[in-house]
Scaffold this motif. Structure first.
Motif, PDB file in Angstrom:
ATOM      1  N   ASN A  67       0.850  -1.188   0.000  1.00 43.69           N
ATOM      2  CA  ASN A  67       0.000   0.000   0.000  1.00 43.69           C
ATOM      3  C   ASN A  67       0.883   1.234   0.000  1.00 43.69           C
ATOM      4  O   ASN A  67       1.851   1.300   0.751  1.00 43.69           O
ATOM      5  N   THR A  68       0.550   2.223  -0.829  1.00 48.31           N
ATOM      6  CA  THR A  68       1.285   3.475  -0.827  1.00 48.31           C
ATOM      7  C   THR A  68       0.521   4.464   0.039  1.00 48.31           C
ATOM      8  O   THR A  68      -0.691   4.586  -0.075  1.00 48.31           O
ATOM      9  N   LYS A  69       1.254   5.146   0.901  1.00 44.06           N
ATOM     10  CA  LYS A  69       0.639   6.075   1.857  1.00 44.06           C
ATOM     11  C   LYS A  69       1.081   7.499   1.557  1.00 44.06           C
ATOM     12  O   LYS A  69       2.153   7.725   1.006  1.00 44.06           O
ATOM     13  N   SER A  70       0.258   8.459   1.949  1.00 40.72           N
ATOM     14  CA  SER A  70       0.601   9.865   1.731  1.00 40.72           C
ATOM     15  C   SER A  70       1.694  10.282   2.704  1.00 40.72           C
ATOM     16  O   SER A  70       1.731   9.844   3.850  1.00 40.72           O
ATOM     17  N   LYS A  71       2.577  11.154   2.224  1.00 39.06           N
ATOM     18  CA  LYS A  71       3.694  11.600   3.046  1.00 39.06           C
ATOM     19  C   LYS A  71       3.397  12.899   3.777  1.00 39.06           C
ATOM     20  O   LYS A  71       4.049  13.213   4.759  1.00 39.06           O
ATOM     21  N   LYS A  72       2.406  13.651   3.272  1.00 33.05           N
ATOM     22  CA  LYS A  72       2.096  14.952   3.847  1.00 33.05           C
ATOM     23  C   LYS A  72       0.595  15.099   4.044  1.00 33.05           C
ATOM     24  O   LYS A  72      -0.195  14.426   3.404  1.00 33.05           O
ATOM     25  N   ASN A  73       0.215  16.050   4.884  1.00 34.44           N
ATOM     26  CA  ASN A  73      -1.183  16.456   4.999  1.00 34.44           C
ATOM     27  C   ASN A  73      -1.519  17.375   3.838  1.00 34.44           C
ATOM     28  O   ASN A  73      -0.706  18.192   3.421  1.00 34.44           O
ATOM     29  N   ASN A  74      -2.729  17.238   3.308  1.00 32.41           N
ATOM     30  CA  ASN A  74      -3.200  18.123   2.259  1.00 32.41           C
ATOM     31  C   ASN A  74      -4.644  18.495   2.569  1.00 32.41           C
ATOM     32  O   ASN A  74      -5.545  17.672   2.421  1.00 32.41           O
ATOM     33  N   ILE A  75      -4.846  19.721   3.000  1.00 27.22           N
ATOM     34  CA  ILE A  75      -6.160  20.170   3.432  1.00 27.22           C
ATOM     35  C   ILE A  75      -7.129  20.262   2.259  1.00 27.22           C
ATOM     36  O   ILE A  75      -8.313  19.947   2.395  1.00 27.22           O
ATOM     37  N   ILE A  76      -6.643  20.668   1.096  1.00 24.80           N
ATOM     38  CA  ILE A  76      -7.503  20.851  -0.069  1.00 24.80           C
ATOM     39  C   ILE A  76      -8.157  19.525  -0.477  1.00 24.80           C
ATOM     40  O   ILE A  76      -9.353  19.472  -0.767  1.00 24.80           O
ATOM     41  N   PHE A  77      -7.378  18.456  -0.512  1.00 23.97           N
ATOM     42  CA  PHE A  77      -7.899  17.151  -0.915  1.00 23.97           C
ATOM     43  C   PHE A  77      -8.368  16.306   0.264  1.00 23.97           C
ATOM     44  O   PHE A  77      -8.742  15.149   0.090  1.00 23.97           O
ATOM     45  N   LYS A  78      -8.351  16.874   1.471  1.00 23.00           N
ATOM     46  CA  LYS A  78      -8.769  16.179   2.698  1.00 23.00           C
ATOM     47  C   LYS A  78      -7.979  14.895   2.908  1.00 23.00           C
ATOM     48  O   LYS A  78      -8.523  13.834   3.182  1.00 23.00           O
ATOM     49  N   ILE A  79      -6.666  15.015   2.786  1.00 21.04           N
ATOM     50  CA  ILE A  79      -5.767  13.872   2.951  1.00 21.04           C
ATOM     51  C   ILE A  79      -4.924  14.093   4.197  1.00 21.04           C
ATOM     52  O   ILE A  79      -4.332  15.147   4.378  1.00 21.04           O
ATOM     53  N   LYS A  80      -4.871  13.090   5.036  1.00 21.45           N
ATOM     54  CA  LYS A  80      -4.028  13.140   6.230  1.00 21.45           C
ATOM     55  C   LYS A  80      -2.740  12.375   5.955  1.00 21.45           C
ATOM     56  O   LYS A  80      -2.692  11.496   5.114  1.00 21.45           O
ATOM     57  N   LYS A  81      -1.726  12.711   6.716  1.00 20.00           N
ATOM     58  CA  LYS A  81      -0.461  11.994   6.591  1.00 20.00           C
ATOM     59  C   LYS A  81      -0.674  10.537   7.000  1.00 20.00           C
ATOM     60  O   LYS A  81      -1.243  10.252   8.048  1.00 20.00           O
ATOM     61  N   GLY A  82      -0.231   9.620   6.156  1.00 21.68           N
ATOM     62  CA  GLY A  82      -0.360   8.198   6.449  1.00 21.68           C
ATOM     63  C   GLY A  82      -1.593   7.552   5.846  1.00 21.68           C
ATOM     64  O   GLY A  82      -1.777   6.344   5.984  1.00 21.68           O
TER      65      GLY A  82
END
Length: 182
Positions: A67-82
């Motif tokens: 699984n590939t996980k996000s490295k950063k928070n991104n408020i615009i796309f509502k993505i949290k780190k991990g």
């Protein structure tokens, strides 16, 4: 031994040595790895699709999926780190030739309106392309209802070539249809 691997060892290597006048065996162009990647745009909304994506990659290559996980928070796309953003599989050694044989013989000829893979001449050692219709893989035909509406598969073929000419010649030896992008 796989037919394509046998073909590489006995025919392609000698052709490449003669074409490029190579003195050293370690300078022969080879394919180091193939990476299959599927990414999701809205991973928070599409959690149920992750299960089918993992199953899809597992069926295609018969290998463990990461699984590939996000490295950063991104408020615009509502993505949290991990957060899980997609899945990938890295093929090496004999698995490269098993997948290439399947790709060249079964998948690429079955793609509708397929003319070839467009290659950018700026990249000297990587070939990137997408397969839009996942159902071209014969392993998935029986269970096509589970794999409908899934994103594209990104395929990266990594080689040890130093120039575009070497990459183009190596991939033509495998009969991968390539079209130059200008």
């Amino acid at each position: 031994m796989n037919h394509l691997h046998n073909h590489y060892n006995h025919i392609i290597t000698y052709d490449l040595i003669n074409k490029f006048n190579l003195n050293n065996v370690f300078k022969i162009p080879t394919i180091n790895k193939i990476i299959l990647n599927i990414g999701l745009k809205n991973s928070n909304m599409e959690k149920k699709k992750m299960i089918s994506i993992v199953l899809l990659l597992r069926l295609i290559v018969n290998q463990q999926v990461l699984n590939t996980k996000s490295k950063k928070n991104n408020i615009i796309f509502k993505i949290k780190k991990g957060d899980i953003m997609g899945c990938k599989v890295t093929l090496r050694k004999k698995n490269i030739y098993i997948f290439l044989e399947k790709l060249i013989i079964f998948i690429l000829p079955n793609i509708k309106d397929f003319k070839g893979i467009y290659v950018n001449q700026k990249s000297s050692n990587i070939l990137n392309f997408k397969i839009k219709n996942i159902l071209n893989f014969f392993e998935l035909e029986k269970e096509f209802l589970k794999f409908q509406n899934l994103p594209n598969i990104d395929i990266s073929i990594h080689t040890n070539t130093k120039s575009y000419n070497y990459l183009y010649t190596l991939l033509n030896q495998y009969n991968i249809p390539i079209i130059n992008k200008k």
